[in-house]
Scaffold this motif. Sequence first.
Motif, PDB file in Angstrom:
ATOM      1  N   SER A   1       5.002  -4.737 -11.763  1.00 14.38           N
ATOM      2  CA  SER A   1       6.369  -4.780 -11.254  1.00 14.38           C
ATOM      3  C   SER A   1       6.416  -4.405  -9.777  1.00 14.38           C
ATOM      4  O   SER A   1       7.070  -5.086  -8.971  1.00 14.38           O
ATOM      5  CB  SER A   1       7.251  -3.828 -12.067  1.00 14.38           C
ATOM      6  N   MET A   2       5.718  -3.343  -9.394  1.00 18.47           N
ATOM      7  CA  MET A   2       5.771  -2.869  -8.006  1.00 18.47           C
ATOM      8  C   MET A   2       5.122  -3.859  -7.037  1.00 18.47           C
ATOM      9  O   MET A   2       5.556  -3.983  -5.886  1.00 18.47           O
ATOM     10  CB  MET A   2       5.064  -1.511  -7.893  1.00 18.47           C
ATOM     11  N   SER A   3       4.090  -4.563  -7.494  1.00 16.27           N
ATOM     12  CA  SER A   3       3.355  -5.469  -6.597  1.00 16.27           C
ATOM     13  C   SER A   3       3.713  -6.929  -6.821  1.00 16.27           C
ATOM     14  O   SER A   3       3.046  -7.814  -6.289  1.00 16.27           O
ATOM     15  CB  SER A   3       1.846  -5.275  -6.802  1.00 16.27           C
ATOM     16  N   HIS A   4       4.750  -7.184  -7.640  1.00 13.77           N
ATOM     17  CA  HIS A   4       5.182  -8.545  -7.948  1.00 13.77           C
ATOM     18  C   HIS A   4       4.023  -9.378  -8.512  1.00 13.77           C
ATOM     19  O   HIS A   4       3.834 -10.544  -8.143  1.00 13.77           O
ATOM     20  CB  HIS A   4       5.775  -9.230  -6.713  1.00 13.77           C
ATOM     21  N   GLY A   5       3.253  -8.751  -9.368  1.00 15.57           N
ATOM     22  CA  GLY A   5       2.186  -9.454 -10.074  1.00 15.57           C
ATOM     23  C   GLY A   5       0.904  -9.623  -9.296  1.00 15.57           C
ATOM     24  O   GLY A   5      -0.027 -10.265  -9.789  1.00 15.57           O
ATOM     25  N   THR A   6       0.801  -9.020  -8.113  1.00 16.55           N
ATOM     26  CA  THR A   6      -0.382  -9.242  -7.278  1.00 16.55           C
ATOM     27  C   THR A   6      -1.383  -8.101  -7.330  1.00 16.55           C
ATOM     28  O   THR A   6      -2.479  -8.228  -6.789  1.00 16.55           O
ATOM     29  CB  THR A   6       0.038  -9.446  -5.815  1.00 16.55           C
ATOM     30  N   GLY A   7      -1.026  -6.981  -7.943  1.00 18.16           N
ATOM     31  CA  GLY A   7      -1.918  -5.821  -7.971  1.00 18.16           C
ATOM     32  C   GLY A   7      -2.770  -5.772  -9.217  1.00 18.16           C
ATOM     33  O   GLY A   7      -2.354  -6.193 -10.296  1.00 18.16           O
ATOM     34  N   THR A   8      -3.966  -5.256  -9.085  1.00 17.15           N
ATOM     35  CA  THR A   8      -4.859  -5.023 -10.217  1.00 17.15           C
ATOM     36  C   THR A   8      -5.430  -3.613 -10.094  1.00 17.15           C
ATOM     37  O   THR A   8      -5.442  -3.024  -9.006  1.00 17.15           O
ATOM     38  CB  THR A   8      -6.018  -6.032 -10.258  1.00 17.15           C
ATOM     39  N   PHE A   9      -5.913  -3.072 -11.225  1.00 20.77           N
ATOM     40  CA  PHE A   9      -6.510  -1.751 -11.162  1.00 20.77           C
ATOM     41  C   PHE A   9      -7.577  -1.596 -12.236  1.00 20.77           C
ATOM     42  O   PHE A   9      -7.609  -2.337 -13.222  1.00 20.77           O
ATOM     43  CB  PHE A   9      -5.443  -0.657 -11.292  1.00 20.77           C
TER      44      PHE A   9
ATOM     45  N   VAL B   1       0.823  -1.211   0.000  1.00 22.93           N
ATOM     46  CA  VAL B   1       0.000   0.000   0.000  1.00 22.93           C
ATOM     47  C   VAL B   1       0.857   1.261   0.000  1.00 22.93           C
ATOM     48  O   VAL B   1       0.623   2.199  -0.771  1.00 22.93           O
ATOM     49  CB  VAL B   1      -0.966  -0.004   1.206  1.00 22.93           C
ATOM     50  N   GLY B   2       1.857   1.316   0.862  1.00 18.15           N
ATOM     51  CA  GLY B   2       2.706   2.504   0.942  1.00 18.15           C
ATOM     52  C   GLY B   2       3.417   2.785  -0.370  1.00 18.15           C
ATOM     53  O   GLY B   2       3.477   3.936  -0.831  1.00 18.15           O
ATOM     54  N   THR B   3       3.967   1.728  -0.990  1.00 16.24           N
ATOM     55  CA  THR B   3       4.677   1.886  -2.263  1.00 16.24           C
ATOM     56  C   THR B   3       3.741   2.411  -3.346  1.00 16.24           C
ATOM     57  O   THR B   3       4.104   3.321  -4.106  1.00 16.24           O
ATOM     58  CB  THR B   3       5.273   0.530  -2.693  1.00 16.24           C
ATOM     59  N   ILE B   4       2.554   1.856  -3.418  1.00 14.19           N
ATOM     60  CA  ILE B   4       1.617   2.252  -4.472  1.00 14.19           C
ATOM     61  C   ILE B   4       1.145   3.686  -4.267  1.00 14.19           C
ATOM     62  O   ILE B   4       1.048   4.462  -5.232  1.00 14.19           O
ATOM     63  CB  ILE B   4       0.412   1.284  -4.499  1.00 14.19           C
ATOM     64  N   MET B   5       0.849   4.067  -3.026  1.00 10.20           N
ATOM     65  CA  MET B   5       0.384   5.430  -2.775  1.00 10.20           C
ATOM     66  C   MET B   5       1.473   6.452  -3.109  1.00 10.20           C
ATOM     67  O   MET B   5       1.187   7.512  -3.687  1.00 10.20           O
ATOM     68  CB  MET B   5      -0.063   5.566  -1.321  1.00 10.20           C
ATOM     69  N   SER B   6       2.717   6.150  -2.763  1.00 14.46           N
ATOM     70  CA  SER B   6       3.818   7.056  -3.099  1.00 14.46           C
ATOM     71  C   SER B   6       3.967   7.186  -4.604  1.00 14.46           C
ATOM     72  O   SER B   6       4.200   8.286  -5.130  1.00 14.46           O
ATOM     73  CB  SER B   6       5.126   6.550  -2.477  1.00 14.46           C
ATOM     74  N   ASP B   7       3.823   6.078  -5.311  1.00 12.51           N
ATOM     75  CA  ASP B   7       3.952   6.105  -6.761  1.00 12.51           C
ATOM     76  C   ASP B   7       2.825   6.916  -7.400  1.00 12.51           C
ATOM     77  O   ASP B   7       3.062   7.674  -8.350  1.00 12.51           O
ATOM     78  CB  ASP B   7       3.949   4.669  -7.303  1.00 12.51           C
TER      79      ASP B   7
END
Length: 721
Positions: free
Chosen positions: A687-695, A641-647
């Motif tokens: 890449s940021m979520s190692h394949g686990t994120g969706t949007f 969560v922190g990485t994605i919000m910063s990005d």
Amino acid sequence: MAEKSGAAGVAGRAPEADRPEKVRNVVLVGHSGAGKTTLVEALLAATGTITRAGRVEDGTTVSDYDEVEVRQQRSVNLSLAPVVHNGIKINLLDTPGYADFVGDLRAGLRAADAALFVVSAADGIDGLTRMLWEECAAVGMPRAVVITKIDHQRADFDEVLATCQDAFGEGVAPLYLPVVGDQRVQGLIGLLTQTFYDYTSGKRTEREPDAAHADAIETYRGELIEGIIQESEDESLMDRYLAGEDLDPKMLIQDLEKAVARGGFYPVLPVCAAPGAGPAVGLIELLDGITQGFPSPLEHPLPEITTIDGTPVTDITCDPDGPLVAEVVKTTSDPYVGRISLVRVFSGTLRPDTVVHVSGHGLADRGHEDHDVDERIGALSCPLGKHQRPISKAIAGDVVAIAKLSRAETGDTLSDKDRPLLMTAWTMPEPLLPVAVRARSKADEDKLSQALGRLVAEDPTLRLENNAETRQLVLWCMGEAHADVLLERLAKRHGVAVEKVELRVPLRETFGGTAEAMGRNVKQTGGHGQYAICHIRVEPLPSGGGFEFVDQIVGGVIPRQFIPSVEKGVRTQMERGLVAGYPVVDIRVTLYDGKAHSVDSSDMAFQIAGQLALKEAANKVPMLLLEPVDEVSVLVPDDYVGTIMSDLSARRGRVLGTEPVGNTGRTLIKAEVPELEIIRYAIDLRSMSHGTGTFTRSFLRYEPLPQHLAEKVTGEAKAAS
């Protein structure tokens, strides 16, 4: 479970099932490199369908039928490989292990009655595999786990088993334990039968386990039996087991099948499919597990079925004598055979040279037109690599290939022409990576439309967009690998060369203040001249205000018939743009004065005057460039969560908030982000979520582009003009 049974299957001969209970449809799921395709080929060899060297009768391998897969050195298609074991036809559906091809994976889930998760003992589990397990759980898909590469030097069966139990939850328990010695796998210990299946001689033999393994057998066997009993309908079994009674393995096997079918128990089987010096280990055990432990099509609920007008149909079952209901789960194009449709038959029986009704699938927004036509099917076949082996029929529960089914596409329903039916489509992922392309030559441009039509028919995850504003052809893909495969297929399979170009985001222009201007179009030539003068006032409107034209002409200074001409000229210039070639929006134009000539004034003269007036007004005030802003929802595990919000913040986004999603360990992040900043977000998020994120993303509004970016865009526009 591992009764010694021997393999069945004859090379070059297509297996046919005569009853649904004699069919098992199994989809192989797992990340790229886990060994799914290697396992399929090993099972084909173990049943005598292909040679031990992995060759079909003509010397080709099962996995080299797709030239793109051979060059890419990875599976990019859903493929079918039928085998026969103990009189049961097993349809092995091999799926790609890369996230870009999740559309084929979901098609495999639709066609199957159970899923076999393939996990490498050397590499463990990735995020995509965890997500797919959850996806199977959501639809109640029965599952089992195969741990491959147990002979690898980095393999640790106990560790990867613990990882599976942690990732997949309760109900994951091994049926066999591998015995490793002298740097190779010597055999497997069957926990239910307490038998050692010894492969050290090169053949599978049975004997009592060594005393050294007694503690491990006791521990794992107890966990296995307790897991099976918890899912048993016989409530007395647990008391009998706890009282010390030695339960009959055959009874436990029957309860195991019920537990797997209900999706409450997940057996684990170790396999060494491609050994170095020794024989393959665990293949017969796996085949026994599939035939004895996996549900038949009779036990798997059918997808929702309706009439063409949407009326629910509830009288359809998996009956070969029932009405025909089948579904196209995959479409491919062969340069020699033409279109080949992979079809799962849910009810009735498919026979060659019969007329069926093709019903349509509701993906018109992606370029897939809806269908409601009758079509005669051609030959039925059972694929083996690039070979199509003819069969006489395909009964309910079976999976079959149909050649030259020209109108049907992936997701379409086939039914009796006298009783057209429609199956509810499975959920397809939304393609979120835009790739702009253009033909390399005029010859390629002439063939491009037909070739893209074929790609669309094959791949429902592809969406085509002909953007009228940017005048670009855009392929919306699942990711970079998906895009590369599509472009390679265009070139190699369809002979059309295209190249990627920079994607243009459709911007807008608007006025940064109020301005008054005159448009003067006065020209005298021989004969009739041109005479038109108009005075306008331009005012900016709030975002989303569109366009307003106000007529304040009094006294007839401009004849009434020419006032619409001024508006038409203004609208024409708005479409062409004023500073960077993008449409002008959110302004009010007031026409308040002007002059006309009784002879030289005309409709066209006042149109040109309106255009000139708008251009002049744009020179008097700052002009703003507007960029589209999307509403973005990102679903990621809590750890990211922190990485994605910063990005998102670094992309000029505004994070609106976060909320946990149940007890899944995931968080939904909502934000507003400019489209210019998320063109490649499908790749970056993976890449940021190692394949686990969706949007997901949806257009929200237009906002002013920052000054430094606006200057860059206008500078490029001036340089190009």
